[in-house]
Design a protein around this motif. Sequence first.
Motif, mmCIF file in Angstrom:
data_model
loop_
_atom_site.group_PDB
_atom_site.id
_atom_site.type_symbol
_atom_site.label_atom_id
_atom_site.label_comp_id
_atom_site.label_asym_id
_atom_site.label_seq_id
_atom_site.Cartn_x
_atom_site.Cartn_y
_atom_site.Cartn_z
ATOM 1 N N THR A 1 0.929 -1.395 -0.122
ATOM 2 C CA THR A 1 -0.114 -0.179 0.148
ATOM 3 C C THR A 1 0.792 1.207 0.023
ATOM 4 O O THR A 1 2.088 1.148 0.541
ATOM 5 N N SER B 1 3.473 10.783 -0.477
ATOM 6 C CA SER B 1 3.362 12.319 -0.035
ATOM 7 C C SER B 1 4.171 13.278 -0.721
ATOM 8 O O SER B 1 3.685 14.317 -1.269
ATOM 9 N N GLU C 1 6.762 -4.695 7.356
ATOM 10 C CA GLU C 1 5.540 -4.635 7.406
ATOM 11 C C GLU C 1 4.556 -4.414 6.251
ATOM 12 O O GLU C 1 3.547 -4.924 6.042
ATOM 13 N N ASP C 2 5.022 -3.480 5.386
ATOM 14 C CA ASP C 2 4.492 -3.258 4.098
ATOM 15 C C ASP C 2 4.204 -4.664 3.152
ATOM 16 O O ASP C 2 3.144 -4.786 2.529
ATOM 17 N N ASP D 1 -6.973 2.161 -4.447
ATOM 18 C CA ASP D 1 -6.775 1.379 -3.114
ATOM 19 C C ASP D 1 -6.007 0.141 -3.644
ATOM 20 O O ASP D 1 -6.448 -0.891 -4.082
ATOM 21 N N ALA E 1 -0.736 4.342 0.773
ATOM 22 C CA ALA E 1 -1.673 5.430 1.788
ATOM 23 C C ALA E 1 -0.710 5.930 2.765
ATOM 24 O O ALA E 1 -0.911 7.196 3.200
ATOM 25 N N ASP E 2 0.111 5.230 3.525
ATOM 26 C CA ASP E 2 0.834 5.870 4.774
ATOM 27 C C ASP E 2 2.332 6.043 4.481
ATOM 28 O O ASP E 2 3.059 6.136 5.495
ATOM 29 N N LYS E 3 2.741 5.988 3.263
ATOM 30 C CA LYS E 3 4.110 6.385 2.963
ATOM 31 C C LYS E 3 4.689 7.542 2.994
ATOM 32 O O LYS E 3 3.897 8.397 1.844
ATOM 33 N N PRO E 4 5.682 8.167 3.482
ATOM 34 C CA PRO E 4 6.229 9.674 3.227
ATOM 35 C C PRO E 4 6.625 9.658 1.900
ATOM 36 O O PRO E 4 6.319 11.009 1.451
#
Length: 277
Positions: A129, A137, A224-225, A198, A131-134
């Motif tokens: 995913t 962004s 964990e990814d 998604d 979505a949570d990767k610096p």
Amino acid sequence: MTVISLKSAQVREGLTLPYAEAGYPGGTPVVLVHGLGDSWWSFEPLLRRFPASLHGYAPTQRGHGDADRPPEGYAPEDFAADLVAFLDAVDIPRAILVGASSGGVAARIVAGSHPDRIAGLVLLGVPGTLADKPAASGLRKALEGLSDPVPRPFVEDFLSGTAARPIARGFIETMVEESLKLPAHVWKETAAGLLDTDLAATLAGILVPTLVIWGDQDEYLPREDQQVILDAVHGAGFLVYEGAGHVVHWEQPERVVADIAAFAARLAHPGTPAGPA
């Protein structure tokens, strides 16, 4: 050293994709799928090392390298549709798909939607995913003001940090030149399509044999990814390359080729023991 041939395939009206082909006619078909900013050149270190057991194809995706640049169609599902059309155009009934980085997203969409065409799936440093990767962004922000001609420092910054081990300067320069071929709109639309999808949903329904390869020094994708992929794809194998970064196929091409060949052998002969992780 295996000879690489450069060809092209018209996958649909108005869209021709260049591709590199290497290996032996009787070898297992292996289709290599590059990520954002790359071209078939991303797999040159692999293709020239292909053994007689493999027959490799590395298409350049739409908008990238010397491929045609349609005005739209840069979401992961568009690239996935192109992949299926490429299999048809080059007359590959069934293949192993090898996706690197973001190219693995399109590859796994095809694996999930066309299991009759895909013998196996190999993912090289592919995000579970974003979505949570610096870094994701950060890329979105960097692309906001991008315009043509795309500046070389942007591309050099995009490629920096992808490898944890030294890469031949000539190869890196080639990849910079290939990335500079992308117009700003292709950078923006391909990244937006990837970041707005998604990605966890693209892991649903994958039933083909799958091998996940990850470098433990990957600055973008933590362990964990990768677990996101392993949890979603039942029975997926997992190989950790110690000391390697995000672009394992650039850093350790010999090992990647050996692991793909071993994976193909296990698919052809299920009793073949797995190699060491």
